[in-house]
Write a protein that holds these residues in place. Structure first.
Motif, PDB file in Angstrom:
ATOM      1  N   GLN A  49       2.569  32.049 -28.673  1.00  0.00           N
ATOM      2  CA  GLN A  49       0.983  31.470 -28.067  1.00  0.00           C
ATOM      3  C   GLN A  49       1.406  29.870 -28.323  1.00  0.00           C
ATOM      4  O   GLN A  49       1.694  29.290 -27.629  1.00  0.00           O
ATOM      5  N   GLU A  50       2.433  29.612 -29.650  1.00  0.00           N
ATOM      6  CA  GLU A  50       2.411  28.261 -29.093  1.00  0.00           C
ATOM      7  C   GLU A  50       3.489  27.998 -29.314  1.00  0.00           C
ATOM      8  O   GLU A  50       3.453  26.112 -27.866  1.00  0.00           O
ATOM      9  N   LEU A  52       5.105  29.316 -26.503  1.00  0.00           N
ATOM     10  CA  LEU A  52       4.373  29.364 -25.079  1.00  0.00           C
ATOM     11  C   LEU A  52       3.763  28.047 -24.208  1.00  0.00           C
ATOM     12  O   LEU A  52       4.091  27.205 -23.240  1.00  0.00           O
ATOM     13  N   ARG A  53       2.838  27.343 -25.185  1.00  0.00           N
ATOM     14  CA  ARG A  53       1.766  25.922 -24.802  1.00  0.00           C
ATOM     15  C   ARG A  53       2.785  24.938 -25.038  1.00  0.00           C
ATOM     16  O   ARG A  53       2.506  24.818 -24.206  1.00  0.00           O
ATOM     17  N   HIS A  54       3.459  25.007 -26.015  1.00  0.00           N
ATOM     18  CA  HIS A  54       4.452  24.036 -26.075  1.00  0.00           C
ATOM     19  C   HIS A  54       5.386  23.566 -24.741  1.00  0.00           C
ATOM     20  O   HIS A  54       5.895  22.434 -24.379  1.00  0.00           O
ATOM     21  N   LEU A  55       5.635  25.569 -24.377  1.00  0.00           N
ATOM     22  CA  LEU A  55       7.198  25.040 -23.128  1.00  0.00           C
ATOM     23  C   LEU A  55       6.139  24.112 -22.323  1.00  0.00           C
ATOM     24  O   LEU A  55       7.010  24.129 -21.002  1.00  0.00           O
ATOM     25  N   GLN A  56       4.675  24.960 -22.014  1.00  0.00           N
ATOM     26  CA  GLN A  56       4.212  24.569 -21.343  1.00  0.00           C
ATOM     27  C   GLN A  56       3.678  23.591 -20.501  1.00  0.00           C
ATOM     28  O   GLN A  56       3.682  23.044 -19.193  1.00  0.00           O
ATOM     29  N   ASP A  57       3.857  22.463 -22.013  1.00  0.00           N
ATOM     30  CA  ASP A  57       3.411  21.480 -21.797  1.00  0.00           C
ATOM     31  C   ASP A  57       4.314  20.428 -21.651  1.00  0.00           C
ATOM     32  O   ASP A  57       3.941  18.780 -21.039  1.00  0.00           O
ATOM     33  N   GLY A  58       5.635  20.523 -21.460  1.00  0.00           N
ATOM     34  CA  GLY A  58       7.183  19.601 -21.103  1.00  0.00           C
ATOM     35  C   GLY A  58       7.153  19.163 -22.521  1.00  0.00           C
ATOM     36  O   GLY A  58       5.950  19.135 -23.399  1.00  0.00           O
TER      37      GLY A  58
END
Length: 68
Positions: A49-50, A52-58
């Protein structure tokens, strides 16, 4: 009661007690392994989850790094 019968009863009680102790230890070991697997799975899920969150944040820019 004859001595042989007393020895036989004591031997049966000893074997029964040893079987109970072995079963108890085995059950505790299996429970510990299941708990460790559950914790490992939970940690993996949190890491996923972390990531994926960082990947989505850019990508992090220099300005946003200074703010954190």
């Amino acid at each position: 009661m004859s001595t042989l019968m007393v020895v036989w009863i004591l031997l049966c009680a000893l074997c029964f007690g040893a079987g109970l102790a072995w079963s108890w230890r085995r059950a505790r070991r299996r429970l510990r392994v299941r708990m460790e697997e559950a914790v490992d799975g939970e940690i993996r899920q949190q890491i996923k989850q972390e990531v994926l969150r960082h990947l989505q944040d850019g990508p992090i820019t220099d300005n946003s790094q200074a703010e954190r």
